[in-house]
Design a protein around this motif. Structure first.
Motif, PDB file in Angstrom:
ATOM      1  N   LEU A 246     -90.768 -26.077 129.031  1.00 38.82           N
ATOM      2  CA  LEU A 246     -91.798 -25.898 128.006  1.00 38.82           C
ATOM      3  C   LEU A 246     -93.129 -26.552 128.344  1.00 38.82           C
ATOM      4  O   LEU A 246     -94.163 -26.142 127.856  1.00 38.82           O
ATOM      5  N   GLN A 247     -93.107 -27.611 129.148  1.00 36.70           N
ATOM      6  CA  GLN A 247     -94.356 -28.306 129.437  1.00 36.70           C
ATOM      7  C   GLN A 247     -94.768 -28.141 130.894  1.00 36.70           C
ATOM      8  O   GLN A 247     -95.724 -28.765 131.332  1.00 36.70           O
TER       9      GLN A 247
ATOM     10  N   GLN B 154     -91.899 -36.760 129.948  1.00 37.34           N
ATOM     11  CA  GLN B 154     -92.455 -36.251 131.207  1.00 37.34           C
ATOM     12  C   GLN B 154     -93.137 -37.371 132.009  1.00 37.34           C
ATOM     13  O   GLN B 154     -93.000 -37.453 133.220  1.00 37.34           O
ATOM     14  N   LEU B 155     -93.841 -38.247 131.310  1.00 37.11           N
ATOM     15  CA  LEU B 155     -94.538 -39.330 132.014  1.00 37.11           C
ATOM     16  C   LEU B 155     -93.545 -40.252 132.709  1.00 37.11           C
ATOM     17  O   LEU B 155     -93.720 -40.598 133.875  1.00 37.11           O
TER      18      LEU B 155
ATOM     19  N   GLY C 197     -93.812 -41.337 126.614  1.00 39.87           N
ATOM     20  CA  GLY C 197     -94.933 -40.403 126.504  1.00 39.87           C
ATOM     21  C   GLY C 197     -94.621 -39.000 126.944  1.00 39.87           C
ATOM     22  O   GLY C 197     -93.782 -38.773 127.813  1.00 39.87           O
ATOM     23  N   ALA C 198     -95.302 -38.043 126.318  1.00 38.86           N
ATOM     24  CA  ALA C 198     -95.222 -36.631 126.660  1.00 38.86           C
ATOM     25  C   ALA C 198     -93.774 -36.147 126.745  1.00 38.86           C
ATOM     26  O   ALA C 198     -93.398 -35.464 127.684  1.00 38.86           O
ATOM     27  N   GLY C 199     -92.956 -36.500 125.745  1.00 43.51           N
ATOM     28  CA  GLY C 199     -91.575 -36.031 125.720  1.00 43.51           C
ATOM     29  C   GLY C 199     -90.839 -36.371 126.995  1.00 43.51           C
ATOM     30  O   GLY C 199     -90.162 -35.519 127.559  1.00 43.51           O
TER      31      GLY C 199
ATOM     32  N   LYS D 230     -91.523 -46.503 129.886  1.00 45.38           N
ATOM     33  CA  LYS D 230     -92.645 -45.603 130.205  1.00 45.38           C
ATOM     34  C   LYS D 230     -92.600 -44.406 129.261  1.00 45.38           C
ATOM     35  O   LYS D 230     -92.229 -43.307 129.669  1.00 45.38           O
TER      36      LYS D 230
ATOM     37  N   ASP E 274     -91.255 -33.310 114.079  1.00 39.63           N
ATOM     38  CA  ASP E 274     -91.521 -33.714 115.462  1.00 39.63           C
ATOM     39  C   ASP E 274     -90.660 -34.892 115.869  1.00 39.63           C
ATOM     40  O   ASP E 274     -91.136 -35.910 116.335  1.00 39.63           O
TER      41      ASP E 274
END
Lengths: 330, 520
Positions: A111-112, A80-81, A76-78, A74, A193
């Protein structure tokens, strides 16, 4: 049935499904854990460290737990997802996480504004540790870390620095610069990145010095020169990397990565029996000599630290990251 | 250069592991089928079969996975040519002329051109790799952000050659595309335009966005028709014509070589992949061609250029992976994982100590490219049947498959939602005559443009003279300017010739008129 419409058909199918569901459910709830396959949630794409760890460890854990394991990526989004997804699953022991708990759980929170807390996760074992490595291309004129500091002290723009923003590496770099009295704002910092691009830039001499997780450098060992590794003790997988302490700089540091096995804290508090079964299985598989040998071949760690030590290491590092959150924000 | 004793050993590995050859055809078929489904990328096809390969021995696993990779490199061009919907970003440039050829009833030939270009350049890429695998890898590491920025600009220049009725709308659309391409967290850690959705932190997923933009307009156009091809006699699937297309490819060696060189170099650069190479190869071929006006209207050279870059990029990408252990794109990242899962770590040490194995892998890829020719013709033959089916059956099927495909990209509804939003955007763009292609190219290149520009700025400390410290970047910019100057020069000459012809023609008419007047 002259007026049998599609809608009727739909109702009937729905009804049958519902009935099947209600009949089936109690039997699932009553059976002993585990009675069906268990999902390993990896919050990264196929092929990364955690994915490889999950897939290599799975056959051994399957043997210990007696049920097949399914790796679910899964990304995505560092992370987080994936982490959110893992917490959304029922706390029934059928989903476990194989993740880089540190730095990603604290990072996504700090940070997010990820919708979870460090304490929502419970570490079972974090066998793999990675540390920031300051390195330069093998053919660079920079020979050691002291020289880097000397040059930057004279002229902060004399060397370019490659680093991933909002990472443990970034925090370590800034902490070092502050310790030796260089204002990080004056440096020529080039942002990447991801660890991979930053390593390529270091090996290819695009940047003069790279601050990146050291483990990824192993296949490129012949192309880089290690200058300083941010670990208190000699690192097993990179023994020839000089420790940051050896350069004479006394700086606080954040551990790069802590990777391994975790579950939701809810599982431990609400289903202690199921949790215990899981913990025992992971402990057993981690110390199984065939598993240790198989994983060692792939440069993957299985060291058993146990939940207590792993949670302490994770929370300590998370607290340190929270302390230096302003550095992370760059 | 090539190491002969290792080469002989490699032949030995190939001969003794004959069992692994059996994986070539299944691998190719898996790759072809998956990548021909709009929305399913090469990376996904490989991620799906990766766990399967763990149960094979090392060489078989590599053969199987690289076969999927080879097949997938070509498969995307099938829907691109037949329906104007690229299977993946890598086959976007194939749609320009491929679909135009289909509309003229030349779909058999177009697929033949694509297949043969793919095969030849796949082989060419790997043969070259056999000689330069090590030096190429070292050159690749030296390519810095400024060089990459120049390459991205080059890709953007494609827009000029696509042409549209209104220049302003084209620029506006390209600007919108670049903006959309930069949504998410950038390389310096700044978050833009995510509207609070965590999914958007990684940016807008390019595959569903591209398919949404292109498919919306295309499906609506097709919905008005009974069949994909209007003329009934054109709706034929003919192996003879496919082979004629294959054969026709040989007439354009220059296009093949140029496409391959662009493909190999760009494919070898980590993190770029083949989605830029095909655009640059197409734009360059069009610019330098004498008949550039017929590009986009069904010129086979357009198909060949795009496909040759895609196929040879695979070799370049493999070079970086084998020699440095660095994946060039998603597909090689999975290949790298497969190597590691078999306890083999590619990189400088691997290539020094295991040269025979490296050669064996390269040689096997050449065999795969040859096998692709046979398997590909069969696949094209079956896939082309789509032109015989009524659109009322095809369209819903495509819609469902594309939606499922974009769902599968990361197993979350974000894919289909992106597809839906960009379908609406695509519909509006078509409705108000904005060029959709400009938005697509912007999305594909926007992130790279921004990232590399930012890094160049950071590295140089803001000094524009930094360009003169980078001979590589200067060379790229130089070639770019030269190529443009030559095109402009050629165009002027052509215009002058045309003007002269027109003048002569006019004179002739006048004389005729005078003669006619005299008669009466």
């Amino acid at each position: 049935m002259k007026d049998f419409t599609r809608r009727d058909a739909l109702k009937m199918t729905g009804g049958t499904l519902l009935a099947a569901g209600t009949i089936g459910m109690p039997s699932i709830a009553r059976a002993a854990y585990p009675d069906r396959p268990i999902n390993i949630i990896v919050p990264f794409a196929t092929g990364g460290y955690n994915d490889r760890l999950a897939r290599a460890f799975a056959p051994h854990l399957e043997k210990a737990i007696g049920q097949p394991l399914v790796v679910v990526n899964k990304p995505g989004a560092g992370t987080q997802l994936g982490h959110t997804y893992a917490l959304q699953q029922a706390a029934d022991g059928y989903s476990i996480l194989c993740t880089s708990a540190s730095p990603y759980i604290p990072l996504t929170i700090l940070l997010q504004k990820a919708p979870y807390k460090n304490e929502d996760f419970w570490m079972i074992n974090l066998p793999s540790r990675d540390y920031t490595l300051a390195a330069t291309s093998a053919d660079s004129q920079v020979k050691d870390f002291a020289q880097v500091i000397d040059m930057l002290k004279k002229d902060p723009k004399s060397l370019s620095i490659g680093v991933q923003p909002a990472s443990a590496d970034y925090a370590n770099m800034v902490l070092t610069m502050q310790t030796v009295g260089i204002d990080p704002a004056n440096l020529r910092i080039v942002t990447y990145d991801g660890g991979g691009p930053a390593r390529n830039a270091t090996a290819g001499n695009q940047v003069d010095v790279g601050f990146v997780g050291g483990e990824g450098f192993i296949p490129l060992k012949t192309k880089v020169r290690p200058l300083a590794i941010y670990s208190a003790d000699t690192v097993e997988w990179y023994p020839d990397a000089p420790l940051i302490g050896a350069s004479g700089i006394k700086t606080d540091m954040v551990e790069g990565s802590q990777r391994g096995w975790a579950v939701s804290a809810k599982l431990k508090s609400e289903q202690p029996d199921i949790y215990k079964t899981l913990e025992d299985a992971i402990s057993k598989a981690s110390q199984d000599p065939t598993a240790v040998a198989a994983l060692k071949k792939q440069d993957l760690s299985t060291t058993w630290f146990g939940p207590e030590a792993s949670n302490k290491a994770f929370l300590d590092n998370a607290a340190k990251m929270a302390k230096y959150v302003d550095l992370l924000k760059s | 250069m090539i190491d002969f004793s290792a080469f002989l050993e490699a032949l030995n590995i190939m001969a003794t592991s004959a069992g692994s050859w059996g994986w070539i055809v299944p691998g190719l078929v898996v790759g072809l089928v998956f990548s021909a489904i709009p929305g399913v990328s090469i990376t996904m096809a490989m991620a799906i079969v990766l766990p399967m390969s763990l149960y094979m021995d090392f060489f078989s696993a590599v053969v199987f996975l690289t076969s999927v990779y080879t097949g997938a490199g070509f498969g995307g061009s099938v829907p691109a040519i037949l329906m104007n919907i690229p299977g993946s970003p890598a086959s976007y440039a194939t749609t320009f002329d491929g679909y135009a050829m289909s509309k003229k009833g030349q779909h058999n030939e177009a697929l033949g051109y694509a297949l043969f270009a793919s095969t030849i350049c796949g082989i060419l890429g790997y043969v070259l790799l056999l000689f330069v695998v090590e030096p190429l890898a070292n050159i690749v590491l030296r390519i810095g952000p400024l060089e990459m920025f120049a390459v991205a600009i080059w890709g953007m220049l494609l827009l000029g050659s696509l042409g549209s009725k209104y220049v302003t709308r084209g620029l506006l659309a390209a600007g919108l595309g670049v903006l959309l391409g930069t949504v998410g967290m950038n390389t310096a850690g700044f978050i833009r335009g995510t509207m609070g959705f965590p999914t958007l932190l990684d940016g807008i997923s390019p595959i569903p966005a591209m398919i949404g933009l292109l498919a919306a307009g295309q499906l609506l156009t097709l919905a008005g028709k009974d069949y994909i091809l209007d003329a009934e006699e054109a709706r034929k699937v003919s192996v003879r014509k496919i082979l004629a297309g294959c054969w026709g490819t040989m007439k354009y060696p220059g296009v093949l070589v140029r496409g391959s060189i662009i493909g190999i170099i760009i494919g070898a650069v980590p993190g770029v992949g083949s989605s830029v190479g095909n655009l640059i190869a197409y734009a360059e071929t069009k610019r330098t061609a004498k008949d550039s006006a017929s590009f986009g209207k069904g010129n086979p050279k357009g198909v060949i250029a795009a496909e040759s870059a895609v196929a040879s990029a695979e070799g370049g990408s493999m070079a970086t992976m084998l020699a440095l252990g660095i994946p060039g794109g998603g597909a090689t990242a999975i290949l790298l994982a497969a190597f590691m899962m078999h306890n083999i770590v590619p990189g400088p040490t691997f290539i020094e100590t295991q040269k025979p194995m490296v050669y064996a892998i390269i040689l096997n890829n050449i065999v795969q490219a040859i096998a692709l020719l046979g398997v590909g013709i069969g696949f094209i033959y079956l896939a082309s049947m789509v032109v015989k089916v009524r659109t009322r059956y095809i369209l819903p099927a495509i819609l469902v498959i594309a939606t499922l495909g974009t769902y599968a990209v990361d197993g979350s509804p974000s894919g289909p939602i992106t597809l839906f939003i960009f379908s609406l955007l695509g519909f509006l763009l078509v409705r108000y005559e904005y060029p959709v292609a400009a938005v697509v190219v912007g999305i594909l290149l926007g992130r790279m443009l921004e990232t590399e520009f930012l890094r160049s700025y950071q590295l140089s400390g803001g000094d524009p003279l930094y360009l003169f410290q980078r001979p590589g970047a200067m060379a790229i910019v130089g070639i770019m300017i030269l190529s443009f100057a030559m095109t402009a020069w050629g165009k002027r000459k052509q215009a002058r010739v045309e003007a002269e012809e027109e003048l002569a023609l006019q004179k002739l008419h006048e004389e005729e008129a005078v003669a006619g007047a005299r008669k009466t």
